[in-house]
Design a protein around this motif. Structure first.
Motif, PDB file in Angstrom:
ATOM      1  N   THR A  84       6.417 -15.349  -3.701  1.00 48.74           N
ATOM      2  CA  THR A  84       6.462 -14.183  -2.811  1.00 48.74           C
ATOM      3  C   THR A  84       5.994 -12.941  -3.534  1.00 48.74           C
ATOM      4  OG1 THR A  84       8.266 -15.144  -1.517  1.00 48.74           O
ATOM      5  CG2 THR A  84       7.964 -12.755  -1.371  1.00 48.74           C
ATOM      6  N   GLU A  86       3.989 -12.669  -6.183  1.00 48.09           N
ATOM      7  CA  GLU A  86       2.555 -12.735  -6.466  1.00 48.09           C
ATOM      8  C   GLU A  86       1.720 -12.535  -5.200  1.00 48.09           C
ATOM      9  OE1 GLU A  86       1.830 -16.294  -8.764  1.00 48.09           O
ATOM     10  OE2 GLU A  86       2.827 -15.449 -10.539  1.00 48.09           O
ATOM     11  N   ARG A  87       2.152 -13.091  -4.091  1.00 50.80           N
ATOM     12  CA  ARG A  87       1.428 -12.926  -2.828  1.00 50.80           C
ATOM     13  C   ARG A  87       1.448 -11.468  -2.373  1.00 50.80           C
ATOM     14  NH1 ARG A  87       4.376 -15.864  -0.047  1.00 50.80           N
ATOM     15  NH2 ARG A  87       5.404 -14.330   1.249  1.00 50.80           N
ATOM     16  N   LYS A  88       2.620 -10.834  -2.447  1.00 52.59           N
ATOM     17  CA  LYS A  88       2.750  -9.431  -2.014  1.00 52.59           C
ATOM     18  C   LYS A  88       1.948  -8.494  -2.916  1.00 52.59           C
ATOM     19  CE  LYS A  88       5.999  -9.855   1.251  1.00 52.59           C
ATOM     20  NZ  LYS A  88       5.859  -9.393   2.613  1.00 52.59           N
ATOM     21  N   ALA A  90      -0.706  -9.211  -4.728  1.00 53.94           N
ATOM     22  CA  ALA A  90      -2.134  -9.445  -4.522  1.00 53.94           C
ATOM     23  C   ALA A  90      -2.656  -8.691  -3.296  1.00 53.94           C
ATOM     24  CB  ALA A  90      -2.415 -10.939  -4.388  1.00 53.94           C
ATOM     25  N   ALA A  91      -1.791  -8.364  -2.360  1.00 54.48           N
ATOM     26  CA  ALA A  91      -2.204  -7.683  -1.126  1.00 54.48           C
ATOM     27  C   ALA A  91      -2.192  -6.164  -1.237  1.00 54.48           C
ATOM     28  CB  ALA A  91      -1.290  -8.118   0.023  1.00 54.48           C
ATOM     29  N   ILE A  92      -1.738  -5.609  -2.366  1.00 57.82           N
ATOM     30  CA  ILE A  92      -1.666  -4.151  -2.530  1.00 57.82           C
ATOM     31  C   ILE A  92      -2.955  -3.664  -3.182  1.00 57.82           C
ATOM     32  CG2 ILE A  92      -0.419  -2.241  -3.608  1.00 57.82           C
ATOM     33  CD1 ILE A  92       2.111  -4.017  -3.565  1.00 57.82           C
ATOM     34  N   ASP A  93      -3.713  -2.852  -2.457  1.00 59.20           N
ATOM     35  CA  ASP A  93      -5.013  -2.380  -2.950  1.00 59.20           C
ATOM     36  C   ASP A  93      -4.915  -1.561  -4.230  1.00 59.20           C
ATOM     37  OD1 ASP A  93      -6.367  -3.614  -0.881  1.00 59.20           O
ATOM     38  OD2 ASP A  93      -6.416  -1.810   0.370  1.00 59.20           O
ATOM     39  N   GLU A 126       5.062   0.709  -1.221  1.00 57.95           N
ATOM     40  CA  GLU A 126       4.417  -0.580  -1.466  1.00 57.95           C
ATOM     41  C   GLU A 126       5.143  -1.451  -2.489  1.00 57.95           C
ATOM     42  OE1 GLU A 126      -0.002  -0.591  -0.910  1.00 57.95           O
ATOM     43  OE2 GLU A 126       0.255   1.490  -1.599  1.00 57.95           O
TER      44      GLU A 126
END
Length: 154
Positions: A84, A86-88, A90-93, A126
């Motif tokens: 969770t 790592e997925r979250k 990876a989605a933060i610009d 974030e």
């Protein structure tokens, strides 16, 4: 792929310094004719040694004046927590790099934001909502002494 020879190493070094080189210019630099040079580049791409080509931007000119290095320690290391997180992340610009680390912290993030207000927004909106974080420690870069230099090719 076969072992890298002197010409493969020259190609990799040249493309790291300037990914926009024409095949003709690259061939001239490494001492090949264009056709064998292109064949070698394609082989390096196919083998995964060249992953992508990109333009490096001037962060400050784009309004990203602050670079922060953020160390994260997770509350636990269950597969669910790790996946969770790592997925979250990876989605933060604003997170331009994330490394799994050894030692006291679990992850090291490189974050770029507009300023200290931008960093506060990043933290509140974030990073803090990401589940599983146990501790956060941040250092701000004063200036980059060496930045994105070519990777040495053994």
């Amino acid at each position: 792929m076969k072992r890298l020879d002197r010409i493969d190493r020259k190609i990799l070094m040249a493309l790291q310094s300037d990914g926009r080189l024409t095949n003709q210019s690259l061939a001239d630099l490494v001492g090949l004719s264009p056709s064998p040079c292109l064949k070698r580049v394609r082989a390096l791409e196919t083998a995964g040694l060249i992953r992508t080509y990109f333009a490096e931007i001037d962060r400050k000119a784009c309004g990203l004046a602050v670079t922060a290095f953020v160390r994260i320690r997770l509350k636990d290391h269950s597969p669910d927590t790790v996946a969770t997180f790592e997925r979250k992340i990876a989605a933060i610009d604003a997170v331009i790099e994330c490394h799994l680390m050894s030692g006291g912290e679990d992850y090291l993030l490189e974050v770029v934001v507009s300023g200290h207000d931008g960093y506060e927004r990043f933290m509140r909106e974030e990073l803090h909502p990401v589940p599983g974080i146990g501790a956060i420690e941040t250092n701000f870069s004063i200036s980059a002494i060496k930045h994105r230099s070519p990777c040495p090719i053994p």
